[in-house]
Structure formats: C-alpha cells, structure tokens
Design a protein around this motif. Structure first.
Motif, PDB file in Angstrom:
ATOM      1  N   THR A  34      67.645  25.763  87.814  1.00 20.47           N
ATOM      2  CA  THR A  34      66.460  25.089  87.300  1.00 20.47           C
ATOM      3  C   THR A  34      65.828  25.975  86.241  1.00 20.47           C
ATOM      4  N   THR A  35      65.337  25.358  85.179  1.00 16.97           N
ATOM      5  CA  THR A  35      64.721  26.101  84.076  1.00 16.97           C
ATOM      6  C   THR A  35      63.236  25.789  84.018  1.00 16.97           C
ATOM      7  N   TYR A  36      62.452  26.807  83.631  1.00 17.04           N
ATOM      8  CA  TYR A  36      60.995  26.678  83.599  1.00 17.04           C
ATOM      9  C   TYR A  36      60.466  27.197  82.271  1.00 17.04           C
ATOM     10  N   SER A  37      59.436  26.517  81.792  1.00 15.94           N
ATOM     11  CA  SER A  37      58.832  26.902  80.520  1.00 15.94           C
ATOM     12  C   SER A  37      57.736  27.940  80.742  1.00 15.94           C
ATOM     13  N   ALA A  38      57.332  28.581  79.663  1.00 14.55           N
ATOM     14  CA  ALA A  38      56.297  29.614  79.720  1.00 14.55           C
ATOM     15  C   ALA A  38      54.971  29.058  80.228  1.00 14.55           C
ATOM     16  N   ASP A  39      54.669  27.800  79.922  1.00 11.78           N
ATOM     17  CA  ASP A  39      53.381  27.243  80.345  1.00 11.78           C
ATOM     18  C   ASP A  39      53.375  26.772  81.800  1.00 11.78           C
ATOM     19  N   ALA A  40      54.525  26.709  82.460  1.00 14.63           N
ATOM     20  CA  ALA A  40      54.589  26.314  83.884  1.00 14.63           C
ATOM     21  C   ALA A  40      55.764  27.010  84.566  1.00 14.63           C
ATOM     22  N   PRO A  41      55.738  28.345  84.659  1.00 16.58           N
ATOM     23  CA  PRO A  41      56.885  29.069  85.208  1.00 16.58           C
ATOM     24  C   PRO A  41      57.156  28.795  86.687  1.00 16.58           C
ATOM     25  N   ASP A  83      70.949  34.620  76.759  1.00  9.52           N
ATOM     26  CA  ASP A  83      70.600  35.090  75.419  1.00  9.52           C
ATOM     27  C   ASP A  83      70.555  33.955  74.396  1.00  9.52           C
ATOM     28  N   ARG A  84      71.120  32.801  74.711  1.00 11.94           N
ATOM     29  CA  ARG A  84      71.085  31.637  73.828  1.00 11.94           C
ATOM     30  C   ARG A  84      70.020  30.617  74.229  1.00 11.94           C
ATOM     31  N   LEU A  85      69.382  30.822  75.378  1.00  9.20           N
ATOM     32  CA  LEU A  85      68.375  29.878  75.867  1.00  9.20           C
ATOM     33  C   LEU A  85      67.142  29.926  74.966  1.00  9.20           C
ATOM     34  N   ALA A  86      66.584  28.775  74.642  1.00 12.29           N
ATOM     35  CA  ALA A  86      65.420  28.679  73.746  1.00 12.29           C
ATOM     36  C   ALA A  86      64.278  29.571  74.229  1.00 12.29           C
ATOM     37  N   ALA A 147      57.981  39.758  77.693  1.00 11.27           N
ATOM     38  CA  ALA A 147      57.333  39.538  76.394  1.00 11.27           C
ATOM     39  C   ALA A 147      58.222  39.928  75.221  1.00 11.27           C
ATOM     40  N   SER A 148      59.130  40.877  75.419  1.00 12.10           N
ATOM     41  CA  SER A 148      60.021  41.301  74.340  1.00 12.10           C
ATOM     42  C   SER A 148      61.217  40.358  74.169  1.00 12.10           C
ATOM     43  N   GLY A 149      61.391  39.416  75.105  1.00 14.44           N
ATOM     44  CA  GLY A 149      62.515  38.485  75.037  1.00 14.44           C
ATOM     45  C   GLY A 149      63.694  38.898  75.901  1.00 14.44           C
ATOM     46  N   ALA A 150      63.614  40.056  76.552  1.00 14.77           N
ATOM     47  CA  ALA A 150      64.706  40.520  77.413  1.00 14.77           C
ATOM     48  C   ALA A 150      64.648  39.802  78.762  1.00 14.77           C
ATOM     49  N   TRP A 151      65.815  39.510  79.316  1.00 15.01           N
ATOM     50  CA  TRP A 151      65.908  38.847  80.609  1.00 15.01           C
ATOM     51  C   TRP A 151      66.085  39.882  81.705  1.00 15.01           C
ATOM     52  N   GLU A 152      65.402  39.661  82.829  1.00 11.71           N
ATOM     53  CA  GLU A 152      65.547  40.513  84.001  1.00 11.71           C
ATOM     54  C   GLU A 152      66.077  39.685  85.157  1.00 11.71           C
ATOM     55  N   PHE A 153      66.926  40.315  85.959  1.00 12.42           N
ATOM     56  CA  PHE A 153      67.488  39.689  87.149  1.00 12.42           C
ATOM     57  C   PHE A 153      66.711  40.136  88.380  1.00 12.42           C
ATOM     58  N   HIS A 154      66.434  39.175  89.270  1.00  6.97           N
ATOM     59  CA  HIS A 154      65.776  39.466  90.546  1.00  6.97           C
ATOM     60  C   HIS A 154      66.550  38.757  91.649  1.00  6.97           C
TER      61      HIS A 154
END
Length: 177
Positions: A34-41, A83-86, A147-154
């Motif tokens: 499932t994908t979530y936007s910045a305004d509703a994570p 890395d290609r996700l909007a 904020a820098s655009g890097a993805w983190e795994f949890h």
C-alpha cells in the motif's frame, strides 16, 4: 538488520509456503503493498498492489504469483522500485494476507511459511511468521521517505485478523498502543 536502514535499489519481497494436503483446499497467500502520500501517511492508501497487479506507474509489481504454494523456494515475489516512486509518496507498507476460502486459516496452520525482504544482495528481513501464528494477515515491512528523499526500511511484523480486502485498509494505519 535493524530498522531505519537506508533502502537503495530494487527491493524484492519474496514469499514461500508449503501447499496444502491433497484433500484440503489450497493455501493461497498474497503479498500486498500500500502506498501513502505525504499529506496522509497513515490514512487510506493511494493505491494497493497485489496478486498480478502493478502500480499505475510500474514502480511496484508482482513478478511471480502463486495460488497454491506449489514450487521450489519462494513462489511469490513483489518488486518495489522506490527510487522511481513519485515524490508525493512518502510511505509504503508491505504485508501478506491469507485468503480465507474453505474456512479460517492462520499462519500457524500453514507449514514452511517465510518472507524475505532484500535490497539487491542485502537481506533486510527474514521471518517465518512464528510471532504472528494466530493471525490471518501480517504487515512485514515499512519504507518511509525522509526530507532528503532517501528511503528507510523498518521491519514491521505485526499480525491482523482480517481478510485480504479489509487488511489493505488496516495495514497502514497508525499502531495502536
């Protein structure tokens, strides 16, 4: 591997399980993202990828799918190209759900279950669903963009008592205390 690790490339989520006995309905497990936007994570997902579907932009897709578990090793694979996700997407949650046809089925009822999350050749998570044996669905991983655009795994192995349709709505919600 611990949480908060940087995710750098194509992420693969691999799933395995043993087929049911010949006189029983097949075990059918599905990887879901499932994908979530910045305004509703933690709100409703923008879109859900599962079964033989893919994301609208092709960044998340199923490269292998099984409805029975029959085969060698990992029989279902989902690929996430974070890395290609909007840039509007800041969170992706990955889970596994058991289809409930033929009566209730839990992870503890299915032998040789396992999930492996890899980033290239680097193992991020390996789990056998033992800690969620009484669940019908489970989240396994969360990816968040900073904020820098890097993805983190949890790592996020958490059990649910949901059918696949309900699980897609619940899986990305905020954790309950």
């Amino acid at each position: 591997m611990s949480g908060g690790d940087t995710a750098r490339g194509k992420i693969e989520v691999r799933l395995k399980w043993d087929p049911s006995l010949w006189d029983r309905p097949p075990h059918h497990l599905d990887i879901m993202a499932t994908t979530y936007s910045a305004d509703a994570p933690h709100g409703r997902p923008v879109y859900v990828v599962h079964t033989e579907s893919r994301s609208p932009d092709g960044t998340i897709n199923m490269s292998r799918h099984s409805e029975t578990g029959l085969g060698l090793g990992f029989v279902e694979v989902m690929v996430l190209e974070l890395d290609r996700l909007a840039p509007s997407f800041t969170r992706v949650v990955v889970g596994v759900a058991i289809h409930q046809s033929g009566g209730p089925k839990f992870f503890g009822d299915i032998s040789n279950t396992g999930v492996l999350v890899v980033d290239g050749h680097r193992e991020l998570l390996k789990d056998d669903f033992g800690q969620v044996a009484d669940a019908t669905a489970a989240t396994v991983a969360e990816f968040t963009r900073d904020a820098s655009g890097a993805w983190e795994f949890h790592p996020m192995v958490r059990g649910f008592d949901s059918d696949p349709a309900v699980f897609t709505v619940e899986m990305g919600g905020a954790r309950q205390p």
